[in-house]
Motif scaffolding. Structure first.
Motif, short mmCIF file in Angstrom:
data_model
loop_
_atom_site.label_atom_id
_atom_site.label_comp_id
_atom_site.label_asym_id
_atom_site.label_seq_id
_atom_site.Cartn_x
_atom_site.Cartn_y
_atom_site.Cartn_z
N TYR A 123 -7.23 12.80 5.75
CA TYR A 123 -6.62 11.58 6.29
C TYR A 123 -6.64 10.48 5.24
CZ TYR A 123 -5.35 7.97 9.67
OH TYR A 123 -4.70 6.96 10.33
N LEU A 124 -7.74 10.36 4.53
CA LEU A 124 -7.81 9.38 3.45
C LEU A 124 -6.78 9.68 2.37
CD1 LEU A 124 -11.67 8.90 3.06
CD2 LEU A 124 -10.06 7.48 4.34
N ASN A 125 -6.57 10.97 2.06
CA ASN A 125 -5.56 11.34 1.08
C ASN A 125 -4.16 10.95 1.54
OD1 ASN A 125 -7.52 12.42 -0.60
ND2 ASN A 125 -7.19 14.53 0.07
N LEU A 126 -3.90 11.11 2.84
CA LEU A 126 -2.60 10.74 3.39
C LEU A 126 -2.36 9.25 3.24
CD1 LEU A 126 -0.03 11.36 5.03
CD2 LEU A 126 -1.41 11.13 7.11
N ILE A 127 -3.36 8.44 3.59
CA ILE A 127 -3.22 6.99 3.44
C ILE A 127 -3.03 6.62 1.98
CG2 ILE A 127 -4.40 4.77 3.72
CD1 ILE A 127 -5.75 5.93 6.20
N THR A 129 -1.76 8.40 -0.43
CA THR A 129 -0.42 8.80 -0.87
C THR A 129 0.63 7.79 -0.43
OG1 THR A 129 -0.97 11.16 -0.86
CG2 THR A 129 1.35 10.58 -0.65
N LEU A 130 0.57 7.37 0.83
CA LEU A 130 1.54 6.41 1.34
C LEU A 130 1.41 5.06 0.65
CD1 LEU A 130 1.39 7.29 5.14
CD2 LEU A 130 3.29 7.74 3.58
N LEU A 131 0.18 4.60 0.44
CA LEU A 131 -0.03 3.32 -0.25
C LEU A 131 0.50 3.38 -1.69
CD1 LEU A 131 -3.60 2.28 0.94
CD2 LEU A 131 -1.43 1.16 1.53
N ASP A 135 3.45 1.09 -3.15
CA ASP A 135 3.17 0.30 -4.35
C ASP A 135 4.22 0.59 -5.43
OD1 ASP A 135 1.35 -1.46 -5.99
OD2 ASP A 135 1.16 0.39 -7.16
N GLU A 136 4.57 1.85 -5.56
CA GLU A 136 5.61 2.22 -6.53
C GLU A 136 6.92 1.51 -6.23
OE1 GLU A 136 8.23 6.19 -7.58
OE2 GLU A 136 6.11 6.46 -7.05
N GLN A 143 1.57 -6.09 2.97
CA GLN A 143 2.62 -5.45 3.77
C GLN A 143 2.48 -3.93 3.75
OE1 GLN A 143 5.43 -8.96 2.21
NE2 GLN A 143 6.55 -7.09 2.62
N ALA A 144 2.10 -3.39 2.59
CA ALA A 144 1.89 -1.94 2.50
C ALA A 144 0.73 -1.50 3.38
CB ALA A 144 1.63 -1.55 1.05
#
Length: 224
Positions: A123-127, A129-131, A135-136, A143-144
């Protein structure tokens, strides 16, 4: 002649049971989920599976809610690494779609995921990845951070809606009929848009939802 009773085996001669661990308990829970559904993933059922007493499991897992959250985290490890190729927006959508389809494959878990709060590595990896993808794309950090929560809520709610055990084709047919036959005198906007309300393949609507949210997150500042 009567058969001689079998000689009782000493406990010392029996194979030793594997030592209990949180990882083993979660693995057993995932196996039960896949075979029998989430309703059967209880402490009592797992105790039978692991040949132990329910009280022994509470040393490793506090309650059933924590167990279900751990199962969700374990299954998150099946959705694969961060995607490559395409724009950052497309990759965010692909991550969210993979998460949603994972829940589609385990319908009984989808509703539980609305209130489960995983804290494991997947779950931490999923968050993370999305962050990283937001950011990219230049999305401001606050907001992110708020946006990740919104995106995962939408994905989870979508899976839960479509995996409801009490949902039926009759219910959907009744809603469709009501929208198509509504009076334009009492509900003029519904009458004018009934086709749009029902249009679109599921995959297309899911993609639109994610892109609409991503755009909103990108453009909407969080309050001070």
């Amino acid at each position: 002649m009567t058969a001689r009773p079998e000689t009782p085996r000493s406990r010392r001669e029996r194979p030793a049971k594997p030592a209990l661990s949180r990882e083993g308990i979660v693995a057993a829970a995932v196996a039960v989920l896949r075979a029998e559904g989430l309703k059967k993933v209880t402490m009592r059922r797992l105790a039978q599976e692991l040949d132990t007493g329910p009280a022994s499991l509470y040393v490793y897992v506090r309650n059933t809610a924590e167990l279900h959250a751990a199962v969700l985290d374990e299954l998150l490890g099946t959705i694969g690494p961060a995607p490559t190729g395409g724009s950052w927006r497309e990759r965010v959508e692909r991550v969210l779609t993979a998460y949603t389809w994972m829940l589609f494959e385990h319908p009984s878990l989808a509703r539980s995921a609305l209130t489960a709060w995983p804290s494991g590595p997947h779950y931490l990896n999923l968050i993370e990845t999305l962050l990283a993808l937001l950011d990219e794309g230049g999305v401001p950090p606050a907001q992110a951070a708020w946006g990740v929560d919104l995106l995962l809520q939408q994905a989870t709610a979508t899976a839960a809606e479509h995996s409801a055990e009490d949902a039926s084709q009759e219910d959907w047919d009744a809603l469709t009929d009501a929208l198509r036959t509504v009076s334009d005198r009492t509900h003029p906007h519904i009458a004018a848009r009934s086709g749009d309300l029902l249009a679109g393949a599921h995959e297309a609507r899911l993609s639109w939802r994610f892109q609409a949210l991503i755009t909103g997150i990108e453009r909407t500042a969080v309050p001070n």
